[in-house]
Scaffold this motif. Structure first.
Motif, PDB file in Angstrom:
ATOM      1  N   VAL A 104     -23.806  81.037  63.267  1.00 45.28           N
ATOM      2  CA  VAL A 104     -24.029  82.404  62.776  1.00 45.28           C
ATOM      3  C   VAL A 104     -23.282  82.678  61.467  1.00 45.28           C
ATOM      4  O   VAL A 104     -23.894  83.074  60.466  1.00 45.28           O
ATOM      5  CB  VAL A 104     -23.676  83.445  63.856  1.00 45.28           C
ATOM      6  N   PRO A 105     -21.951  82.494  61.394  1.00 40.57           N
ATOM      7  CA  PRO A 105     -21.272  82.729  60.118  1.00 40.57           C
ATOM      8  C   PRO A 105     -21.679  81.729  59.040  1.00 40.57           C
ATOM      9  O   PRO A 105     -21.724  82.071  57.856  1.00 40.57           O
ATOM     10  CB  PRO A 105     -19.783  82.595  60.463  1.00 40.57           C
ATOM     11  N   LEU A 106     -21.996  80.476  59.438  1.00 44.40           N
ATOM     12  CA  LEU A 106     -22.427  79.496  58.448  1.00 44.40           C
ATOM     13  C   LEU A 106     -23.780  79.874  57.867  1.00 44.40           C
ATOM     14  O   LEU A 106     -24.028  79.680  56.668  1.00 44.40           O
ATOM     15  CB  LEU A 106     -22.504  78.105  59.089  1.00 44.40           C
ATOM     16  N   GLY A 107     -24.668  80.422  58.698  1.00 47.78           N
ATOM     17  CA  GLY A 107     -25.963  80.874  58.206  1.00 47.78           C
ATOM     18  C   GLY A 107     -25.829  82.004  57.201  1.00 47.78           C
ATOM     19  O   GLY A 107     -26.597  82.094  56.232  1.00 47.78           O
ATOM     20  N   LEU A 108     -24.843  82.858  57.419  1.00 51.78           N
ATOM     21  CA  LEU A 108     -24.590  83.940  56.465  1.00 51.78           C
ATOM     22  C   LEU A 108     -23.996  83.400  55.172  1.00 51.78           C
ATOM     23  O   LEU A 108     -24.448  83.740  54.076  1.00 51.78           O
ATOM     24  CB  LEU A 108     -23.647  84.972  57.086  1.00 51.78           C
ATOM     25  N   ALA A 109     -22.970  82.546  55.297  1.00 50.62           N
ATOM     26  CA  ALA A 109     -22.262  82.055  54.111  1.00 50.62           C
ATOM     27  C   ALA A 109     -23.132  81.143  53.254  1.00 50.62           C
ATOM     28  O   ALA A 109     -23.082  81.203  52.019  1.00 50.62           O
ATOM     29  CB  ALA A 109     -20.992  81.311  54.537  1.00 50.62           C
ATOM     30  N   LEU A 110     -23.932  80.281  53.896  1.00 49.81           N
ATOM     31  CA  LEU A 110     -24.723  79.301  53.162  1.00 49.81           C
ATOM     32  C   LEU A 110     -26.172  79.723  52.957  1.00 49.81           C
ATOM     33  O   LEU A 110     -26.863  79.143  52.121  1.00 49.81           O
ATOM     34  CB  LEU A 110     -24.694  77.948  53.893  1.00 49.81           C
ATOM     35  N   GLY A 111     -26.646  80.695  53.748  1.00 51.74           N
ATOM     36  CA  GLY A 111     -28.046  81.072  53.680  1.00 51.74           C
ATOM     37  C   GLY A 111     -28.294  82.456  53.120  1.00 51.74           C
ATOM     38  O   GLY A 111     -28.703  82.613  51.970  1.00 51.74           O
ATOM     39  N   SER A 112     -28.029  83.482  53.918  1.00 55.57           N
ATOM     40  CA  SER A 112     -28.418  84.844  53.542  1.00 55.57           C
ATOM     41  C   SER A 112     -27.649  85.394  52.350  1.00 55.57           C
ATOM     42  O   SER A 112     -28.242  86.009  51.451  1.00 55.57           O
ATOM     43  CB  SER A 112     -28.225  85.779  54.743  1.00 55.57           C
ATOM     44  N   MET A 113     -26.338  85.209  52.337  1.00 56.59           N
ATOM     45  CA  MET A 113     -25.537  85.833  51.279  1.00 56.59           C
ATOM     46  C   MET A 113     -25.941  85.378  49.877  1.00 56.59           C
ATOM     47  O   MET A 113     -26.036  86.211  48.968  1.00 56.59           O
ATOM     48  CB  MET A 113     -24.042  85.575  51.534  1.00 56.59           C
ATOM     49  N   PRO A 114     -26.168  84.081  49.632  1.00 51.93           N
ATOM     50  CA  PRO A 114     -26.634  83.705  48.290  1.00 51.93           C
ATOM     51  C   PRO A 114     -27.929  84.413  47.891  1.00 51.93           C
ATOM     52  O   PRO A 114     -28.104  84.765  46.717  1.00 51.93           O
ATOM     53  CB  PRO A 114     -26.835  82.181  48.408  1.00 51.93           C
ATOM     54  N   PHE A 115     -28.834  84.651  48.847  1.00 52.23           N
ATOM     55  CA  PHE A 115     -30.074  85.361  48.522  1.00 52.23           C
ATOM     56  C   PHE A 115     -29.805  86.829  48.211  1.00 52.23           C
ATOM     57  O   PHE A 115     -30.404  87.405  47.302  1.00 52.23           O
ATOM     58  CB  PHE A 115     -31.061  85.235  49.679  1.00 52.23           C
ATOM     59  N   LEU A 116     -28.918  87.445  48.988  1.00 46.47           N
ATOM     60  CA  LEU A 116     -28.596  88.849  48.747  1.00 46.47           C
ATOM     61  C   LEU A 116     -27.845  89.020  47.425  1.00 46.47           C
ATOM     62  O   LEU A 116     -28.043  90.007  46.707  1.00 46.47           O
ATOM     63  CB  LEU A 116     -27.749  89.394  49.901  1.00 46.47           C
ATOM     64  N   LEU A 117     -26.985  88.054  47.094  1.00 45.82           N
ATOM     65  CA  LEU A 117     -26.173  88.158  45.887  1.00 45.82           C
ATOM     66  C   LEU A 117     -26.923  87.727  44.631  1.00 45.82           C
ATOM     67  O   LEU A 117     -26.561  88.123  43.526  1.00 45.82           O
ATOM     68  CB  LEU A 117     -24.901  87.307  46.044  1.00 45.82           C
ATOM     69  N   ARG A 118     -27.960  86.884  44.802  1.00 39.06           N
ATOM     70  CA  ARG A 118     -28.677  86.349  43.633  1.00 39.06           C
ATOM     71  C   ARG A 118     -29.272  87.464  42.788  1.00 39.06           C
ATOM     72  O   ARG A 118     -29.415  87.313  41.558  1.00 39.06           O
ATOM     73  CB  ARG A 118     -29.790  85.397  44.107  1.00 39.06           C
ATOM     74  N   GLU A 119     -29.596  88.590  43.379  1.00 37.93           N
ATOM     75  CA  GLU A 119     -30.186  89.695  42.622  1.00 37.93           C
ATOM     76  C   GLU A 119     -29.200  90.307  41.636  1.00 37.93           C
ATOM     77  O   GLU A 119     -29.599  91.018  40.715  1.00 37.93           O
ATOM     78  CB  GLU A 119     -30.683  90.769  43.594  1.00 37.93           C
ATOM     79  N   HIS A 120     -27.920  90.023  41.837  1.00 35.41           N
ATOM     80  CA  HIS A 120     -26.895  90.668  41.013  1.00 35.41           C
ATOM     81  C   HIS A 120     -25.957  89.672  40.318  1.00 35.41           C
ATOM     82  O   HIS A 120     -25.201  90.083  39.434  1.00 35.41           O
ATOM     83  CB  HIS A 120     -26.039  91.606  41.870  1.00 35.41           C
TER      84      HIS A 120
END
Length: 559
Positions: A104-120
């Motif tokens: 769960v935390p690895l999916g956030l750190a390596l998966g979702s967060m880069p997508f959420l942050l890429r916009e900015h």
């Protein structure tokens, strides 16, 4: 690769540590490959002196041995026709659950967060955030501590799993209360976000060490290879929940299309923090295990293992094996989203892919035979390199949105086949690690091997992301007094037109960002060419030689 430390729980009240390979007779040295003969100074390290085993365990280990150190334990036969015992089923269920919490935390750190942050953020700033994943590849540094220091009243592995999961739940709970504030202006909070997710990954990596070591004693000898299957299912499910499911339900377009509330990061993190606490409470009061080891001796043992020449060859192989796939794994999906692929469409593609990953993990565990455990890993190398090339071409010829149903089906098929080959590789190499690891120092030995496997996929990521920006040339074209001015910007210049901030500044002066050279294609080409050459000239011959070695050659005299 993550790598990893497997943990599985069973219903038995005590855990008996049994050797997974027989003690090898000294005469076995005469049948070794001459090029692998140890020198006199290293000979002592190649002897299998299970000094910590009792007389009964020694007797069991010697039964049925042919003196060749072939890696088969007492009464070890083919798994065909052998149903899983209830003890193994319970152990596998707990292993999957513990790896799920890790994923769960690895999916956030390596998966979702880069997508959420890429916009900015620019790719360089994403490279800073990618540093949060490094501890998972450096856990070898503290694995001997996890393997040797514990509270007897709690248990050798539980002494670490329980506090780590409490901390993981607490960090996720903390982030949940400040998620909106952190994501409102991520450029200013990039270091704070990196520190928070760095802490999450450190705790997950420590839990992973304990889980890996526990798995070696929880599963029966005949079913040890299923430890990697449990890891695949658990980690992939956790990663899938934090990446695919979360990105889909977090998307405004997805929520509007299906008429459901949008899932916010804070709500998602609070749910998993509660799950983490509940599993930890169950472990604390309803699961027992025990054993011990001296911390100084574990560090000495790991050093002795690292001095074995064939171990050094394997570590070099792991350290560079994943470079060929890095541009694809770190950047391709971000580029697709940048070119117009909706995050919810990407999530659907990964959703369809998820069951194929589970099936791939199960098949690879069956395919990794005791005599050729690296066969799946080697066979899947060419497909992964091929898919990395195809992914680059897909980005280059990506159609203008909206994408057609036919192209989306093609993306789904490509995603499924690509991840299937990746899963086969992961399970194959994990099965090999499980086979050669000494259960007496299981957490440390598995961590040593998995550390370099994970590090091979982690250390290049920062440089890949940096390289994309470094080799990208973008121009901010501004109309002024009837003339067109071109303000060129690359990674090196302040007037850059690469990050979202740079594009926003260009828009503020009435300009438009034009990309003249996308560094992604150059970085991808470098990675793929290196991957092909390294596989042909080093990986393939080295892997075949290593898997032919008897298991006894991977053991040292424990101190």
């Amino acid at each position: 690769m993550v790598n990893a430390d497997h943990a599985m729980a069973s219903s038995m009240e005590t855990v008996e540590i049994l050797p997974r390979t027989p003690i090898t007779a000294r005469t076995a040295r005469t049948v070794r490959d001459p090029e692998d003969w140890p020198t006199d100074s290293a000979a002592e390290n190649d002897e299998v002196e299970m000094s910590l085993l009792g007389d009964e365990e020694r007797r069991r280990a010697a039964v049925g041995t042919n003196g060749l150190g072939d890696g088969r334990g007492v009464g070890e036969k083919s798994r065909e026709g052998r149903p899983l015992s209830s003890k193994d089923k319970n152990a596998m269920a707990l292993l999957i659950l513990l790896y799920l919490i890790q994923g769960v935390p690895l999916g956030l750190a390596l998966g979702s967060m880069p997508f959420l942050l890429r916009e900015h953020l620019s790719y360089s700033q994403l490279g800073v955030f990618s540093l949060a994943s490094y501890p998972y590849s450096l856990k070898l540094l503290w694995s001997p501590i996890v393997d040797s220091i514990f509270l007897p009243s709690v248990g050798r592995r539980k002494s670490w799993i329980i506090p780590m999961q409490i901390v993981i739940g607490s960090i996720m709970l903390y982030i949940s209360f400040f998620s909106l504030e952190l994501l409102e202006n991520p450029a200013e909070n990039v270091y704070h976000l990196t520190a928070l997710f760095l802490s999450l990954v450190i705790m997950s990596a420590t839990q992973d060490i304990a889980v890996d070591g526990w798995a070696l004693t929880l599963l029966s000898q005949d079913n040890l290879s299923y430890a990697s299957t449990c890891q695949t299912i658990g980690l992939n499910t956790g990663f899938f929940a934090s990446f695919t499911v979360f990105l889909a339900f977090n998307s405004e377009a997805f929520a509007e299309r299906w008429g459901i509330p949008r899932l916010m990061l804070g709500t998602y993190l609070r749910f998993w923090s509660v799950v983490c606490y509940l599993v930890t409470i169950w472990l604390l009061f309803f699961k027992k295990e025990a054993t011990d080891m001296n911390i100084k001796s574990v560090y000495k043992n790991i050093w002795d293992i690292c001095k074995l020449k064939h171990v050094q060859s394997m570590l070099i192989m792991h350290l560079f094996a994943k470079i060929g796939f890095q541009a694809n794994e770190a950047v391709t999906q971000l580029k697709m989203v940048e070119k117009g692929l909706g995050r919810e469409d990407l999530a659907i593609a990964v959703l369809i892919d998820f069951p194929f990953q589970i099936v791939g993990g199960w098949l690879a565990a069956r395919w990794a035979t005791p005599d050729k455990p690296l066969r799946p890993w080697l066979y899947a190398f060419w497909p992964r390199l091929g898919f990395a090339l195809i992914s680059t071409l897909i980005v280059y010829w990506f159609p203008n949105p909206p994408i057609s149903p036919a192209f989306f089906v093609f993306l789904v098929v490509h995603t499924v086949l690509q991840s299937f080959s990746s899963t086969i590789q992961f399970v194959g190499i994990s099965a090999f690690h499980t086979r050669i690891s000494d259960p007496l120092i299981g957490g440390t030995y598995m961590t040593l091997l998995n550390t370099f496997t994970n590090l091979g996929g982690t250390w290049p990521r920062y440089f890949v992301l940096k390289g994309v920006d470094m080799f990208t040339v973008a121009t901010c074209r501004v109309q002024e007094a009837g003339e067109e001015l071109a303000l060129k910007g690359t990674f090196h210049f302040t007037a850059e037109c690469v990050s979202e901030q740079g594009k926003a500044r260009c828009a503020d002066v009435g300009g438009e960002c034009i990309t003249e050279q996308d560094g992604y294609y150059l970085v991808s080409a470098i990675c793929i060419v290196f991957g092909v050459l390294f596989f042909v000239f080093y990986i393939a011959p080295t892997a075949r030689r290593l898997q032919a070695l008897p298991v006894a050659r991977w053991r040292v005299a424990l101190r």
